[in-house]
Design a protein around this motif. Structure first.
Motif, PDB file in Angstrom:
ATOM      1  N   SER A   1       0.824  -1.208   0.000  1.00 41.62           N
ATOM      2  CA  SER A   1       0.000   0.000   0.000  1.00 41.62           C
ATOM      3  C   SER A   1       0.857   1.256   0.000  1.00 41.62           C
ATOM      4  N   LEU A   2       1.884   1.283   0.845  1.00 38.78           N
ATOM      5  CA  LEU A   2       2.750   2.461   0.916  1.00 38.78           C
ATOM      6  C   LEU A   2       3.515   2.671  -0.388  1.00 38.78           C
ATOM      7  N   ASN A   3       3.983   1.587  -0.985  1.00 36.98           N
ATOM      8  CA  ASN A   3       4.725   1.711  -2.246  1.00 36.98           C
ATOM      9  C   ASN A   3       3.820   2.102  -3.403  1.00 36.98           C
TER      10      ASN A   3
ATOM     11  N   ARG B   1     -12.282   3.628   8.770  1.00 37.86           N
ATOM     12  CA  ARG B   1     -11.666   2.897   7.658  1.00 37.86           C
ATOM     13  C   ARG B   1     -11.544   3.743   6.395  1.00 37.86           C
ATOM     14  N   SER B   2     -12.444   4.681   6.203  1.00 38.16           N
ATOM     15  CA  SER B   2     -12.419   5.518   4.996  1.00 38.16           C
ATOM     16  C   SER B   2     -11.299   6.544   5.004  1.00 38.16           C
ATOM     17  N   GLY B   3     -10.606   6.709   6.121  1.00 39.31           N
ATOM     18  CA  GLY B   3      -9.500   7.658   6.189  1.00 39.31           C
ATOM     19  C   GLY B   3      -9.949   9.083   6.459  1.00 39.31           C
TER      20      GLY B   3
ATOM     21  N   CYS C   1      -6.774   1.349  10.474  1.00 41.40           N
ATOM     22  CA  CYS C   1      -7.165  -0.052  10.292  1.00 41.40           C
ATOM     23  C   CYS C   1      -7.211  -0.416   8.822  1.00 41.40           C
ATOM     24  N   ASP C   2      -6.842   0.528   7.935  1.00 43.90           N
ATOM     25  CA  ASP C   2      -6.851   0.264   6.504  1.00 43.90           C
ATOM     26  C   ASP C   2      -5.592   0.854   5.876  1.00 43.90           C
ATOM     27  N   PRO C   3      -4.565   0.029   5.623  1.00 42.85           N
ATOM     28  CA  PRO C   3      -3.319   0.551   5.059  1.00 42.85           C
ATOM     29  C   PRO C   3      -3.496   1.279   3.734  1.00 42.85           C
TER      30      PRO C   3
ATOM     31  N   ILE D   1      -5.339  -5.562   9.529  1.00 42.75           N
ATOM     32  CA  ILE D   1      -4.160  -5.184  10.304  1.00 42.75           C
ATOM     33  C   ILE D   1      -4.261  -3.704  10.668  1.00 42.75           C
ATOM     34  N   GLU D   2      -3.904  -3.352  11.886  1.00 38.81           N
ATOM     35  CA  GLU D   2      -3.745  -1.951  12.277  1.00 38.81           C
ATOM     36  C   GLU D   2      -2.310  -1.545  11.924  1.00 38.81           C
ATOM     37  N   ASN D   3      -2.138  -0.282  11.565  1.00 41.61           N
ATOM     38  CA  ASN D   3      -0.803   0.185  11.215  1.00 41.61           C
ATOM     39  C   ASN D   3      -0.579   1.587  11.769  1.00 41.61           C
TER      40      ASN D   3
END
Length: 466
Positions: free
Chosen positions: A108-110, A399-401, A423-425, A456-458
């Motif tokens: 997700s980050l990449n 979750r929607s950010g 809770c949503d990468p 997963i939590e991040n």
């Protein structure tokens, strides 16, 4: 049957081997230059799938049969696994689950944030991999005239009548069985039919505390259509039985008339016992324990001891010295804000739900913390009316950010540090891409609150770029 050497189309049945997992837990394979996403499965399995959608560059399918197991597959603990939609990965070793969750964060980050060459720390594991949940939402259904209580069948709205579940406590299933027996003994209590939009029994919600021996049971029903409120009176009787036989400390009967299948009561009909639950978070890093009270519809993370690890890690990453002005956006019942307050000058928390803010203020009193201030309302509006300039901002959005306007308002105040819990990468990575014009990612720490699932939590720490 279509083979790998031929073209395929919607409706075709294929035999494939699962190559990998996608963010969110879908399985995937590559065929004829396309990626096929499957609704479930684990890498290494050979499976039969049915194509449900075909686009130019990808296709979607449902798994219809497992032909051969993955080499490292394990036997799931629960007999309902694969049918019930509650767990996805009981047939995968927990260490492998963590490996895939770390990969989801990295991907997700990449892919979304464009954050290359960032070190992703190994996920902090859950203290328990079974019986870890403090809350479960069960639905009522009907099977050949018998009322059922359980979770949704995988990919459908049908209810799997559960007789075992390893996600909450063993006492939870005792209560589910008691409720099932009770409602089946009373003909007036009918299950809600979502298609016909009629019926009475809708949801059974069970919440338990890990460290204070409290339990809240909530029955959510439709309107009573009988003479003399026979249905409502029966539910009240059920509440008394649960208090007497299962030591339930709170019983709530709620009404829901909206047709959307969400376990949320629009109106409270009756409350027996206490009105709220109080849980204790025991931190492992020397921080004092924190007592947190929440009401029936208040949000609280479902894995108590893993939540202590999540919040404790977030506070550590903030590196508070006692002089900082701190914001906690989307603060819920105040968990992160109150944990941070002990090492900050003052804390300002914001949450849209008035009941959550009521609990947050109550929690400040319970924990003898007086350098916090909580405000209820839309975060955008609250920030517009907030004159302070924070040094550190914690965000833990749904979750929607975050809304882009909220991100702009944060950047206008230029805090030195942002600790983003998600809770949503994927949505977290989207927001980090917007923040990247002013902030640099310095730490990425996944924390697992959801064993046996793909969630997963991040935590991401972002520092103001010099």
């Amino acid at each position: 049957m279509t083979t790998k050497d031929s073209q395929f189309a919607k409706g075709d049945i294929l035999t494939v081997t699962i190559d990998a997992l996608a963010t969110g837990g879908k399985a995937l394979t590559r065929l004829e230059g396309m990626v096929i996403f499957m609704d479930k499965g684990i890498p290494g399995q050979t499976v039969e799938i049915k194509i449900t959608k075909k686009k130019k560059r990808f296709a979607e399918a449902v798994l219809t049969k497992v032909i051969s197991d993955a080499p490292d597959q394990i036997t799931p603990r629960c007999s309902h696994f694969g049918v019930c939609g509650g767990c996805q990965w009981q047939n995968m070793e927990y260490s492998k689950q963590l490996e895939w969750k770390k990969r989801f964060v990295s991907d997700s980050l990449n892919r979304i944030a464009g954050a290359q060459d960032i070190k992703i720390n190994d996920p902090i594991p859950s203290p328990e991999t079974f019986f870890y949940r403090n809350k479960m939402e069960f639905a009522f259904g009907d099977k050949r005239g018998d009322k059922t209580v359980g979770l949704r069948r995988y990919g459908t709205h049908n209810v799997v009548d559960l007789h075992e579940c390893y996600m909450q406590s063993e006492r939870t299933m005792e209560m589910v069985n008691l409720v099932r027996d009770f409602v089946n003994a009373i003909p007036a209590l009918t299950s809600y039919d979502a298609n016909a939009r009629r019926g009475y029994l809708r949801f059974l919600v069970i919440r338990e505390t890990k460290h204070t021996n409290q339990c809240m049971v909530q029955i959510i029903t439709g309107k009573d259509t009988t003479n003399g409120d026979q249905q409502h009176r029966a539910i009240r009787k059920l509440g008394h039985i649960l208090q007497e036989q299962m030591n339930v400390t709170t019983f709530i009967h709620s009404l829901r008339t909206h047709t959307t299948q969400v376990a949320y009561g629009e109106k409270t009909i009756a409350v027996l016992g206490q009105k709220s639950l109080t849980e204790v978070l025991n931190f492992e890093n020397g921080m004092p324990s924190l007592s947190l009270t929440s009401h029936a519809d208040g949000f609280f993370q479902v894995n108590t001891d893993a939540t202590a690890r999540l919040y404790g890690t977030a506070i550590e990453l903030a590196e508070l010295t006692g002089t900082e002005k701190v914001w906690d956006l989307y603060c819920g019942v105040g968990g992160i804000a109150l944990a941070a307050a002990r090492n900050a000058a003052d804390v300002f928390g914001m949450e849209i739900t008035p009941q959550a803010i009521e609990s947050a203020n109550e929690n400040a009193t319970i924990n003898n913390i007086d350098n916090v201030r909580f405000v209820s309302g839309d975060v955008r509006g609250a920030l517009d009316n907030e004159p302070s300039k924070p040094d550190v901002v914690f965000v833990d959005p749904p979750r929607s950010g975050m809304n882009p306007e909220v991100i702009e308002l944060i950047m206008e105040r230029s805090p030195k540090r942002i600790i983003y819990v998600s809770c949503d990468p994927a949505t977290q990575a989207r927001d980090i891409a917007l923040l990247s014009s002013q902030y640099t990612v310095t730490t990425v720490q996944p924390v697992d609150l959801f064993p046996q699932t793909a969630h997963i939590e991040n935590i991401v720490r972002l520092d103001l770029t010099d």
